[in-house]
Design a protein around this motif. Structure first.
Motif, PDB file in Angstrom:
ATOM      1  N   ILE B 320       8.984  25.827 -20.586  1.00 58.30           N
ATOM      2  CA  ILE B 320       7.805  24.975 -20.805  1.00 58.30           C
ATOM      3  C   ILE B 320       6.556  25.848 -20.949  1.00 58.30           C
ATOM      4  O   ILE B 320       5.718  25.615 -21.837  1.00 58.30           O
ATOM      5  CB  ILE B 320       7.647  23.976 -19.632  1.00 58.30           C
ATOM      6  N   VAL B 347       8.319  21.613 -27.361  1.00 62.21           N
ATOM      7  CA  VAL B 347       7.603  21.293 -26.113  1.00 62.21           C
ATOM      8  C   VAL B 347       8.199  20.034 -25.487  1.00 62.21           C
ATOM      9  O   VAL B 347       8.493  20.002 -24.282  1.00 62.21           O
ATOM     10  CB  VAL B 347       6.090  21.097 -26.382  1.00 62.21           C
ATOM     11  N   ALA B 350      11.655  20.686 -24.077  1.00 62.96           N
ATOM     12  CA  ALA B 350      11.633  21.570 -22.907  1.00 62.96           C
ATOM     13  C   ALA B 350      11.350  20.794 -21.617  1.00 62.96           C
ATOM     14  O   ALA B 350      11.864  21.147 -20.556  1.00 62.96           O
ATOM     15  CB  ALA B 350      10.593  22.671 -23.090  1.00 62.96           C
ATOM     16  N   TYR B 351      10.551  19.734 -21.724  1.00 63.11           N
ATOM     17  CA  TYR B 351      10.194  18.985 -20.517  1.00 63.11           C
ATOM     18  C   TYR B 351      11.374  18.250 -19.880  1.00 63.11           C
ATOM     19  O   TYR B 351      11.274  17.763 -18.747  1.00 63.11           O
ATOM     20  CB  TYR B 351       9.036  18.014 -20.797  1.00 63.11           C
TER      21      TYR B 351
END
Lengths: 85, 376
Positions: B320, B347, B350-351
């Protein structure tokens, strides 16, 4: 020695029936000990017997029963042939 | 020595590259529609990439490398592939002594079925080592009903590896794993699937009701499967997927900075490189430790569990951070959902990392274990 370990283990077991029923050879994981409870047992056993378990002894099998913990304590104390009682 | 060289395996990297190309071509569409990446997973099946974990010649390092390669194209495709390999590895290592299970596994591989994991359960607080559901029945027949809050690719899988208590009176931690194929069960999806990222994994909740022969229950306790294979490999292969996301974000940022052509480069590029190199090294180290422990046949130590949990914590959070730095470096082009310098999907994907087995749970477990694991 096993009675001392049994007291340490009981403090970490959530199941109230354990105080009356827990035997030296019972599987502690089946009694519902958690991994964090297991760490509590390791710390208390190390402090009580004035020992430090080496890393390779810290595994699920070693801490699976009161008797196997007793054997590990004797091994660390350099008395592996002593009968665990 | 690279991960690939250490595992000493005939790597069919070109096959993974072909699947990665297909995954890249469909990644935007999969993401936009939150739909299963049928094209890329189909391509993986066509080139034999679905059966990797069944091949004893394929090492963990090589599995990780493939996961990273796929993730650079499409996080969802990579995660589905990685989770399937994980289930396959559990069955290969812990079910091959049963003739019935071996035959079923051969059929699953021959029919190119995906194997989904049904370990999560409502009401156990996110702990996969506890179950409410129990295997019921006597004689040759068994059944179970389980409410799972997430089953990735549950609608697309042909087989399911399900955890449950050994019998209706068993303690929550006295678990077994059961292999069930689709025609032995019903899977009813609950809720909708419209998440922030990893949208192609299609992971809504399911209520599973299965009836199956007794010999489809794995004889090895789930405690052993989890400790020796499922948890270590999950942390390694998931981290390999996140490393792929982080690497792709970094490369997009690097190209973006070069493309702008000014003198020098912003320091964030160096910061991102430090972070990326850290998780690369941590992954190689964790694989080496895990392979050593597997090879020696010695008990899996608390120290090894700490290292594998730390890998998962580091890779999920650092990815992240790297994706965030990459977005800063790419500027508005990074914030856009499309384009060669977009890092928006990365992004968002990735969370998901810190939520896949909650990081706070792993950090708590590691903090406790670190009180007794000595650093020497």
């Amino acid at each position: 020695m096993l009675e001392e370990i049994r007291k340490i283990v009981l403090a970490q077991l959530p199941d109230q029936r354990a105080a009356a029923e827990l035997d030296y050879d019972d599987d502690l994981w089946e009694w519902g000990i958690t991994s964090i409870g297991n760490v509590g047992v390791v710390i208390a056993v190390e402090d009580t017997f004035g020992i430090e378990f080496p890393d390779d002894v810290l595994n699920r099998q070693t801490f699976s029963s009161i008797r196997s913990i007793g054997r590990a304590v004797l091994a660390v104390q350099g008395k592996p042939d002593e009968v665990v009682a | 020595v690279s991960v690939q060289e250490r595992s000493g395996v005939r790597v069919d990297v070109s096959a993974a590259d072909k699947v990665a190309e297909m995954a890249a071509a469909w990644a935007d569409d999969v993401d936009r529609a939150a739909r299963f990446p049928a094209e890329a997973i189909g391509a993986a099946a066509d080139v034999g990439l679905l059966a990797c974990a069944r091949d004893p010649a394929v090492g963990v390092g090589q599995l990780a490398r493939i996961a990273t390669t796929l993730a650079r194209s499409c996080g969802s495709t990579a995660m589905i592939w990685a989770m399937h390999q994980l289930q396959l590895a559990c069955l290969v290592r812990h079910a091959s002594t049963s003739a019935q299970l071996s035959a079923l596994l051969s059929r699953i591989v021959a029919d190119r079925m995906l194997i989904a994991s049904v370990t999560s359960e409502s009401g156990v607080g996110g702990d996969i080592r506890r179950s409410n559901a129990a295997v019921a029945g006597a004689g040759p027949h068994r059944s179970l009903v389980k409410q799972a809050p997430t089953v990735s690719y549950g609608a697309q899988a042909g087989a399911f590896l399900i955890t449950a208590r050994r019998h209706p009176d068993a303690a929550p931690a006295d678990q077994v794993a059961v292999l069930v194929i689709r025609d032995q069960m019903t899977a009813t999806a609950s809720g909708t699937w419209d998440p922030m990222g990893m949208r192609g994994t299609c992971s809504p909740g399911f209520t599973i009701a299965a009836e199956f022969p007794a010999d489809q229950v794995l004889a090895v306790p789930f405690a052993d499967i989890a400790e020796q294979t499922m948890v270590p490999l999950a942390h390694i292969l998931w981290s390999a997927v996140w490393l792929g996301l982080a690497t792709e974000a970094f490369e997009r940022a690097r190209r973006s900075v070069r493309h702008r052509g000014s003198d020098g480069a912003p320091p964030q590029l160096a910061q991102a490189d430090v972070l990326l190199t850290g998780i690369e090294a941590q992954l190689v180290d964790a694989i080496a430790r895990y392979e050593r422990a597997s090879r020696d046949g010695a008990a899996f130590t608390t120290g090894l569990a700490v290292r594998l949990n730390a890998l998962k914590l580091a890779a999920s959070t650092t990815t992240i951070a790297i994706a965030g730095l990459a977005m800063e470096l790419c500027g508005m082009a990074g914030y856009q959902e499309r384009g060669e310098h977009s890092v928006a999907r990365i992004v968002r994907d990735a969370y998901a990392g810190p939520l896949m087995v909650a990081n706070h749970r792993l950090a708590e477990a590691n903090a406790a274990s670190l009180l007794v694991v000595k650093r020497g």
